[in-house]
Enzyme design. Structure first.
Site, PDB file in Angstrom:
ATOM      1  CD  GLU A 175       0.794   0.380   3.058  1.00 31.73           C
ATOM      2  OE1 GLU A 175       0.721   1.615   2.957  1.00 31.73           O
ATOM      3  OE2 GLU A 175       1.768  -0.194   3.582  1.00 31.73           O
ATOM      4  CD  GLU A 318       7.634   1.579  -0.657  1.00 33.81           C
ATOM      5  OE1 GLU A 318       8.353   0.742  -1.252  1.00 33.81           O
ATOM      6  OE2 GLU A 318       7.967   2.769  -0.511  1.00 33.81           O
TER       7      GLU A 318
END
Length: 349
Positions: A175, A318
């Site tokens: 994310e 991430e």
């Protein structure tokens, strides 16, 4: 809602027969019993997921959901919201942390704009599936409507399905969204029925008010919106984030296709809790990667009921932990494929 319901109906338990056969094989490989610890359990899980005693994961992808948050205007972080845009573009360029680790583990990075505040270019390698231009400020009202929350989940399902159709055999979740530890902590606070202060962390950078202000914003959002802890979609709607819903959808989509999905750190774990809350059998398909440094991460993992594999003091997000876990998953497959049993080499024990 139709896609979500269809996906839920496709999710089944692990193949217990294959899992039992894998356990029998692992227990008789040329090594002391249980000497490979959790690697053995992982091998059995992967066999049960894939219905294959020798699973192969040559094609890997990490789906990185990117979105902004209206609660940013409450000063919960010191980082400018423009970082969401910049880093999402950097995913497409292949230069972020998850991209660097993914190069080692052979994982393709798939950035998705599910709710960035500004319009993103469609010709640079970012998949545009925007539900809305960022959530609304949850400290003043619901972060989104129920329809938008379900749409975010369904976007995740759609992206997972598309990647699996391309031949991907294992997925990871990641994310990007400045301020997204705030909704993640809010969701956890609701589900644990606890005050947010004890589980609120720095995220990527605290605002001027510090932890107390961040926790108070979360507290206010919960008070105003009264999310129902027995309805995870209601919690996502009231105090969640679009990328959290998207990652939950990826997990549901992967489970429906009998594909393992590797959960990253704190925020991905919150998404996993949402996915499992929607369909409990999804849990069988999850592999948790690393223990995040966020204060709520341990409690989130305990609530999910899955212990992370790695303790690396990471908190990047991430999907970086998922990328790091892929070689361990391949190692688990390798012991099934490349180690013989004592009987196969003519040894008796």
């Amino acid at each position: 809602m139709q896609l979500l319901q269809q996906t839920i109906e496709k999710i089944v338990c692990l193949d217990q027969k294959i899992a039992a056969e894998a356990r029998e094989r692992v227990d008789h490989l040329i090594k002391p019993a249980k000497s490979l610890g959790r690697l053995e359990d992982l091998a059995v899980q992967l066999a049960g997921i894939t219905r294959n005693l020798k699973p192969v994961f040559d094609q890997k992808a990490i789906i990185v959901m990117a979105a902004d948050h209206g609660v940013y205007e409450e000063g919960v972080t010191s980082n400018p919201q423009e970082v969401t845009v910049g880093q999402t573009l950097n995913f497409a360029k292949g230069i972020t942390g998850v991209c660097a680790i993914g190069q080692v583990s052979g994982a393709r990075i798939v950035p998705v704009d599910i709710g960035i505040k500004v319009e993103m270019p469609s010709d640079v390698g970012i998949i545009i599936r925007k539900v809305k231009n960022g959530t609304d400020n949850m400290a003043k009202g619901p972060a989104m409507t129920r329809e938008e929350a379900i749409k975010a989940i369904e976007v995740g399902i759609e992206i997972a399905n598309e990647e699996i159709k391309k031949g991907v055999q294992i997925l990871g979740t990641g994310e990007m969204g400045i301020g997204n530890t705030t909704p993640s902590t809010a969701i956890l606070s609701v589900l644990l029925r606890c005050d947010p202060l004890g589980i609120t962390g720095r995220g990527a950078g605290l605002g001027k008010g510090g932890l107390e202000h961040k926790a108070e914003v979360i507290r206010r959002a919960i008070h105003i919106n009264e999310p129902n802890p027995d309805d995870v979609i209601d919690v996502l709607e009231k105090v969640g984030g679009l990328e959290i819903g998207g990652m939950a959808g990826v997990m549901l989509g992967a489970a429906a296709n009998r594909i393992p999905v590797v959960v990253d750190g704190f925020i991905s774990t919150i998404a996993a809790i949402i996915a499992v809350g929607i369909e409990p059998k999804t849990k069988d398909y999850l592999v948790t990667s690393h223990a995040s440094q966020e204060p709520g991460a341990k409690l989130a993992s305990e609530l999910l009921g899955l212990e992370p594999m790695l303790m690396m003091n990471m908190c990047l997000g991430e999907g970086s932990g998922a990328a790091l876990a892929f070689p361990i998953i391949e190692a688990a497959c390798s012991i099934l494929k490349n180690m013989p049993t004592f009987a196969e080499i003519g040894m008796e024990i």
